[in-house]
Write an enzyme that holds these catalytic residues in place. Structure first.
Site, mmCIF file in Angstrom:
data_model
loop_
_atom_site.group_PDB
_atom_site.id
_atom_site.type_symbol
_atom_site.label_atom_id
_atom_site.label_comp_id
_atom_site.label_asym_id
_atom_site.label_seq_id
_atom_site.Cartn_x
_atom_site.Cartn_y
_atom_site.Cartn_z
ATOM 1 N N ASP A 1 53.455 52.208 -7.530
ATOM 2 C CA ASP A 1 53.654 51.326 -8.667
ATOM 3 C C ASP A 1 54.200 52.178 -9.804
ATOM 4 O O ASP A 1 54.228 53.411 -9.729
ATOM 5 C CB ASP A 1 52.343 50.613 -9.044
ATOM 6 C CG ASP A 1 52.615 49.307 -9.771
ATOM 7 O OD1 ASP A 1 51.802 48.378 -9.679
ATOM 8 O OD2 ASP A 1 53.679 49.218 -10.417
HETATM 9 C C1 GLC Z 1 54.381 46.978 -12.826
HETATM 10 C C2 GLC Z 1 53.592 46.139 -11.842
HETATM 11 C C3 GLC Z 1 54.275 45.932 -10.535
HETATM 12 C C4 GLC Z 1 55.775 45.906 -10.735
HETATM 13 C C5 GLC Z 1 56.209 47.287 -11.211
HETATM 14 C C6 GLC Z 1 57.722 47.347 -11.480
HETATM 15 O O1 GLC Z 1 53.536 47.843 -13.507
HETATM 16 O O2 GLC Z 1 52.260 46.561 -11.558
HETATM 17 O O3 GLC Z 1 53.780 44.697 -9.995
HETATM 18 O O4 GLC Z 1 56.427 45.593 -9.509
HETATM 19 O O5 GLC Z 1 55.513 47.692 -12.374
HETATM 20 O O6 GLC Z 1 58.033 46.525 -12.564
#
Ligand code: GLC
Length: 733
Positions: A290
């Protein structure tokens, strides 16, 4: 289905053989388009400065307007970037051209984005769509999103979000399909089919990304990013199944979750990433962290330094680093020191190249110019699909005195700032929509010819305008109050410790009710709310969620009776916040909640949810009779008769639950194992049969082994997790 042909596998292996260590690590590096430019503080610090008032919003926006976006062109040219988050097709092609035509090996980029519930044509948030209990719909909406986004250069969706969630204080309940592993698993399989299934053209499919792996929805106290602890059997029975179902359906990528799980952050967790996902399930795709999550392993306290975090993540099976550049800066040294085996890098690079090969990017890396503007104007069939999804997601929670549907002759006082809002109907995590495409509830009612006057009165974050209230109480024969949450009140980093209606909205409802006129509350929210007071005082309550671009026409059609509501709840609603987490598939305990004191209940709230999983009313009514369960060898066949006892046609969602009454570990009082929708004319009765494979009647023990144990089972069939007929059957496996 994500699968490579033999020829594609050979191309990947041949390419891998030509790559340098730097180029392999480059594939493992995902860049976000960071904000740089005319100021000497990092972007995150700038946010802090605005948040704590050191700079004003205007100063922040001025600085941002002068900042340049860094697309990392030089790194792309050097083969040091594998993917980016960009959604402008011309910019995607421009960057792709550098990668394909200027880098040494011409390896194309992947472009990822959070397309959670639609790209241009935004449809209902997942907690709402799941309540349609309509697998075919789940596939069709995903396919629409894949087609719209692929023509804009986005070939990788950070979706579907498959976090089973039982605590509505968590803001991300809005992004997922609810509290039940079976329903979330059906959602998972159908979304993979929609996103990845139509390979007739590279303009029709994208790589899916299962997130957040795993058990993120069990964050303690519903506080986002918080710690997660649970028994292995709970992990395997309640949180892993949707991911397993989606891997079996052929998902191409997985995103690890922020949370630590039983002491080990999922970003660096070899048990979940290697043992379960890659070895036990034989997942062929790649895993992405993430955002910033590898860096945050230092905060977690599992890594002493960023290089250490990178080493742990790579060795645990994390193939792609989202946005920290830790792999780019430190992984080569870790390989050269022997901390990270070369085999780890080769495996990651091969997985990444394979997905790019499957996406067709080596042969067709660019977005065709003529495709780019295909969805500038939303196609009518896309709007129609968004509206179908919106109408099917609406749940009738209460309808005392059959106030609903409204009569055409009734004058409506339409109340609440949310009623006229276009942007709030979109909900959390929509990235590429246009306000001009959205139809508010007010506009939907006006288009439907309703006789109404609009009175803002108040919104989730404003004071009550008493003149508006007085005028609203004067004008209408009926008052429709649109109340709920702004879209910013759910989604990421949006946990709420009090999940009652925010602001003065409950007080507003009280003032409207004092008029003595019938009041309908239309809820616009991203999570189950604690509605004890509303359920006791408001005669009609319609759960409308955040339904996307067609919310207005859909809500209007249900309010005016053109559509008989058929939605059901994918998440339980508590009476009061303090009951959270609350879910139907709970354990019985030694003292099942009841009326007497010495049972598992709250003295001030009992133990039953206000509205349970699977619940939803109709403008007609249904009864169930004659449940029979036949042992048909490797499956049970449950048959039940369903009758429409009301005055108009309706669609009922027949639900099948099971209970393993006695087992080697305690099992939930009910577990959803099937559902089907049936349309019935007034007075019509149909016999509905649902099958339950005996192989699906088992559970995982604490060793992570799936077992089936002979004995007594209760089979339930009904219109919600609470209202069922029950039959008992002894099953021998
Ligand atoms: C965010 C979210 C995730 C998302 C990623 C990219 O923090 O937790 O669900 O896909 O970053 O935006």
């Amino acid at each position: 289905m994500y699968r490579l042909t033999a020829e594609q596998k050979n191309r990947v292996r041949a390419l891998l053989g030509e790559m340098t260590l730097d180029e392999k690590i480059g594939q493992m590096n995902q860049e976000s388009v960071s904000i740089v430019g005319g100021f000497d503080v990092p972007f995150e610090e700038l946010i802090e400065m605005m948040t704590d008032g050191r700079i004003t919003q205007e100063e922040f926006e001025k600085i941002m307007s002068t900042a340049q976006q860094d697309y990392h062109e030089d790194d792309i040219r050097a083969g040091l970037v594998g993917s980016l988050m960009v959604q402008d097709p011309r910019k995607c092609n421009e960057l792709q051209k550098i990668a394909v035509e200027e880098s040494r090996l011409g390896i194309p980029l992947m472009f990822g984005l959070d397309v959670i519930h639609g790209y241009r044509t935004v449809y209902p948030i997942a907690i709402a769509e799941a309540g349609a209990f309509d697998p075919d719909l789940f596939t069709r909406t995903a396919r629409m999103a894949a087609k719209e986004s692929r023509t804009q250069g986005v070939n990788w969706h950070f979706a579907p979000m498959l976090d089973v969630a039982r605590d509505a204080r968590w803001g991300r309940v809005s992004e997922g399909p609810g509290e039940d592993p079976y329903l979330v698993s059906q959602f998972a399989k159908t979304k993979i089919k929609g996103l990845q299934g139509d390979m007739s053209s590279t303009e029709n499919y994208v790589a899916a990304c299962l997130k957040h792996y795993v058990a993120y929805g069990a964050c303690e106290s519903g506080r986002d990013y918080n710690t997660v602890s649970m028994a292995p059997s709970m992990l395997h029975n309640s949180y892993l199944p949707p991911f397993k179902a989606a891997v079996e359906a052929g998902a191409a990528t997985v995103m690890a979750s922020f949370n630590d799980l039983n002491g080990v952050p999922c970003t660096v967790n070899p048990y979940t990433l290697r043992h379960i996902l890659k070895e036990s399930w034989k997942f062929p795709g790649f895993v992405v962290s993430d955002a910033n999550a590898i860096r945050e392993c230092v905060n977690h306290g599992i890594a002493a330094t960023e290089p250490d975090a990178g080493t742990q993540a790579a060795n645990a099976g994390m193939d792609v680093d989202m946005g920290t550049q830790i792999y780019k800066k430190h992984l080569k040294a870790a390989v050269e020191s022997g901390e990270v085996p070369m085999s780890v890098i080769d495996e990651a690079a091969e997985r990444i190249l394979s997905v790019k090969m499957w996406l067709g990017l080596f042969d067709r890396p660019y977005v065709p110019e003529e495709a780019m503007d295909r969805y500038e104007v939303l196609p009518e069939e896309h709007r129609a699909l968004a509206r179908e999804a919106a109408e099917k997601a609406i749940v009738l929670l209460k309808n005392e005195g059959d106030i609903l549907p409204l009569k055409k002759s009734q004058k409506i006082s339409l109340v609440g700032q949310l009623a006229a809002s276009r942007e709030e109907i979109i909900g959390a995590w929509a990235m590429s929509w246009r306000e001009s495409d959205c139809v508010s509830i007010k506009e939907g009612l006006e288009r439907a010819g309703a006789e109404l006057k609009y009175f803002p009165c108040c919104g989730p974050e404003t004071e009550i305008n008493r003149d508006d209230v007085e005028a609203a109480c004067q004008y209408g024969d009926v008052i429709v109050a649109v109340v709920g949450e702004t879209d910013a009140m759910s989604g990421e980093a949006a946990s709420r410790a009090d999940i009652t209606l925010p602001g003065r909205q409950r007080e507003l409802l009280g003032k409207l009710l004092a008029s003595g006129k019938p009041v309908v509350a239309c809820l616009m929210n991203g999570r189950p709310l604690a509605l004890k007071w509303e359920a006791e005082h408001v005669p009609a309550i319609l759960e409308c969620w955040h339904l996307g671009v067609e919310m207005g026409p859909a809500v209007a059609n249900v309010l005016l009776g053109g559509k008989n509501p058929e939605g059901r709840l994918a998440s339980s609603f508590p009476a009061v916040t303090g009951m959270c987490p609350i879910y139907y598939n709970h354990m019985n305990t030694g003292r099942p909640g009841g009326r007497s004191k010495f049972t598992s209940r709250f003295m001030d709230a009992g133990f039953e949810p206000l509205y349970p999983f699977g619940y939803g009313l109709s403008y007609t009514s249904f009864t169930y009779s004659d449940l029979t369960v036949e042992d048909a060898g490797d499956e049970l066949r449950a048959a039940v008769r369903v009758t429409n006892t009301g005055g108009r046609e309706g669609v009922e969602t027949v639900q099948l639950y099971m209970q393993d009454v006695t087992a080697s570990i305690v099992r939930p009082v009910k577990e959803l194992r099937g559902f089907t929708k049936v349309k019935l004319a007034p007075g019509e009765t149909k016999s509905v049969t649902l099958t339950l494979k005996k192989a699906d009647m088992g559970f995982y023990n604490d060793a992570g082994e799936y077992v089936t144990e002979s004995g007594l089972f209760r089979i339930h069939a009904g219109g919600s997790s609470r209202d069922c007929l029950t039959a008992e059957v002894t099953v021998n496996f």
